[in-house]
Design a protein around this motif. Structure first.
Motif, PDB file in Angstrom:
ATOM      1  N   LEU A  78       0.830  -1.203   0.000  1.00 42.80           N
ATOM      2  CA  LEU A  78       0.000   0.000   0.000  1.00 42.80           C
ATOM      3  C   LEU A  78       0.867   1.256   0.000  1.00 42.80           C
ATOM      4  O   LEU A  78       0.573   2.224  -0.709  1.00 42.80           O
ATOM      5  CB  LEU A  78      -0.938   0.009   1.210  1.00 42.80           C
ATOM      6  N   LEU A  79       1.932   1.223   0.756  1.00 42.73           N
ATOM      7  CA  LEU A  79       2.855   2.361   0.799  1.00 42.73           C
ATOM      8  C   LEU A  79       3.525   2.560  -0.558  1.00 42.73           C
ATOM      9  O   LEU A  79       3.666   3.693  -1.024  1.00 42.73           O
ATOM     10  CB  LEU A  79       3.899   2.133   1.892  1.00 42.73           C
ATOM     11  N   GLU A  80       3.911   1.475  -1.208  1.00 39.96           N
ATOM     12  CA  GLU A  80       4.527   1.576  -2.541  1.00 39.96           C
ATOM     13  C   GLU A  80       3.566   2.222  -3.541  1.00 39.96           C
ATOM     14  O   GLU A  80       3.961   3.094  -4.322  1.00 39.96           O
ATOM     15  CB  GLU A  80       4.932   0.188  -3.046  1.00 39.96           C
ATOM     16  N   ILE A  81       2.312   1.791  -3.521  1.00 38.50           N
ATOM     17  CA  ILE A  81       1.324   2.352  -4.450  1.00 38.50           C
ATOM     18  C   ILE A  81       1.067   3.819  -4.133  1.00 38.50           C
ATOM     19  O   ILE A  81       0.948   4.645  -5.042  1.00 38.50           O
ATOM     20  CB  ILE A  81       0.034   1.518  -4.447  1.00 38.50           C
ATOM     21  N   ARG A  82       1.000   4.150  -2.848  1.00 39.37           N
ATOM     22  CA  ARG A  82       0.806   5.545  -2.481  1.00 39.37           C
ATOM     23  C   ARG A  82       1.954   6.410  -3.003  1.00 39.37           C
ATOM     24  O   ARG A  82       1.746   7.494  -3.533  1.00 39.37           O
ATOM     25  CB  ARG A  82       0.681   5.699  -0.970  1.00 39.37           C
ATOM     26  N   ARG A  83       3.167   5.907  -2.875  1.00 41.94           N
ATOM     27  CA  ARG A  83       4.328   6.658  -3.365  1.00 41.94           C
ATOM     28  C   ARG A  83       4.302   6.795  -4.881  1.00 41.94           C
ATOM     29  O   ARG A  83       4.695   7.832  -5.413  1.00 41.94           O
ATOM     30  CB  ARG A  83       5.613   6.005  -2.873  1.00 41.94           C
ATOM     31  N   GLU A  84       3.855   5.754  -5.570  1.00 43.56           N
ATOM     32  CA  GLU A  84       3.697   5.842  -7.025  1.00 43.56           C
ATOM     33  C   GLU A  84       2.709   6.945  -7.384  1.00 43.56           C
ATOM     34  O   GLU A  84       2.960   7.739  -8.281  1.00 43.56           O
ATOM     35  CB  GLU A  84       3.178   4.524  -7.600  1.00 43.56           C
ATOM     36  N   LEU A  85       1.593   6.963  -6.685  1.00 48.56           N
ATOM     37  CA  LEU A  85       0.568   7.971  -6.946  1.00 48.56           C
ATOM     38  C   LEU A  85       1.093   9.373  -6.656  1.00 48.56           C
ATOM     39  O   LEU A  85       0.853  10.306  -7.430  1.00 48.56           O
ATOM     40  CB  LEU A  85      -0.685   7.683  -6.118  1.00 48.56           C
ATOM     41  N   GLU A  86       1.822   9.519  -5.579  1.00 46.78           N
ATOM     42  CA  GLU A  86       2.409  10.815  -5.264  1.00 46.78           C
ATOM     43  C   GLU A  86       3.367  11.262  -6.366  1.00 46.78           C
ATOM     44  O   GLU A  86       3.446  12.449  -6.688  1.00 46.78           O
ATOM     45  CB  GLU A  86       3.137  10.772  -3.919  1.00 46.78           C
ATOM     46  N   GLY A  87       4.088  10.304  -6.958  1.00 45.08           N
ATOM     47  CA  GLY A  87       5.001  10.634  -8.046  1.00 45.08           C
ATOM     48  C   GLY A  87       4.273  11.144  -9.274  1.00 45.08           C
ATOM     49  O   GLY A  87       4.770  12.005  -9.991  1.00 45.08           O
ATOM     50  N   VAL A  88       3.086  10.645  -9.511  1.00 41.38           N
ATOM     51  CA  VAL A  88       2.281  11.069 -10.657  1.00 41.38           C
ATOM     52  C   VAL A  88       1.610  12.401 -10.373  1.00 41.38           C
ATOM     53  O   VAL A  88       1.474  13.249 -11.256  1.00 41.38           O
ATOM     54  CB  VAL A  88       1.200  10.001 -10.982  1.00 41.38           C
TER      55      VAL A  88
END
Length: 124
Positions: A78-88
């Motif tokens: 979940l943290l990895e996906i959140r960080r991906e979203l923040e990058g976008v």
């Protein structure tokens, strides 16, 4: 472009109201399919199908508990996906940055709590 396509595929998992509801429920600790179905007013087959998708995406883990299987969140994924979203969705305004920072602290606190719950449940 392939990275963007792969990221979009990962985000599709979260584009389902039922899956988001399951994730929201599991943030309170491990649950069995019957408990999830009852709490969300869903059929057990529908819950099982959504859990299968969430598990294949690495968002949910299962643990056999005698005859039953308990499902819990995978906070690292979940943290990895959140960080991906923040990058976008990088924001340039101070308000947006402050909002994301507050949200990050809240999620990290929830993930820490979820980890403790999962560890306590695993210990018996």
């Amino acid at each position: 472009m392939n990275d963007v396509k792969a990221m979009a595929e990962r985000f599709k998992v979260l584009a389902c109201e039922s899956r988001v509801a399951i994730i929201d429920l599991l943030k309170h600790g491990p649950q069995k399919v019957t408990e999830i179905a009852e709490a969300l007013g869903m059929s057990q087959p529908a819950v099982s199908q959504n859990l299968k998708v969430l598990k294949s995406a690495g968002l949910v883990a299962d643990q056999k508990d005698g005859y039953w299987v308990s499902y819990s969140l995978n906070p690292i994924r979940l943290l990895e996906i959140r960080r991906e979203l923040e990058g976008v969705c990088r924001c340039n305004t101070l308000d947006c940055v402050n909002t994301l920072s507050a949200y990050t602290r809240e999620i990290e606190a929830e993930l820490a709590w979820s980890n403790r719950q999962h560890e306590e449940h695993a210990k018996g």
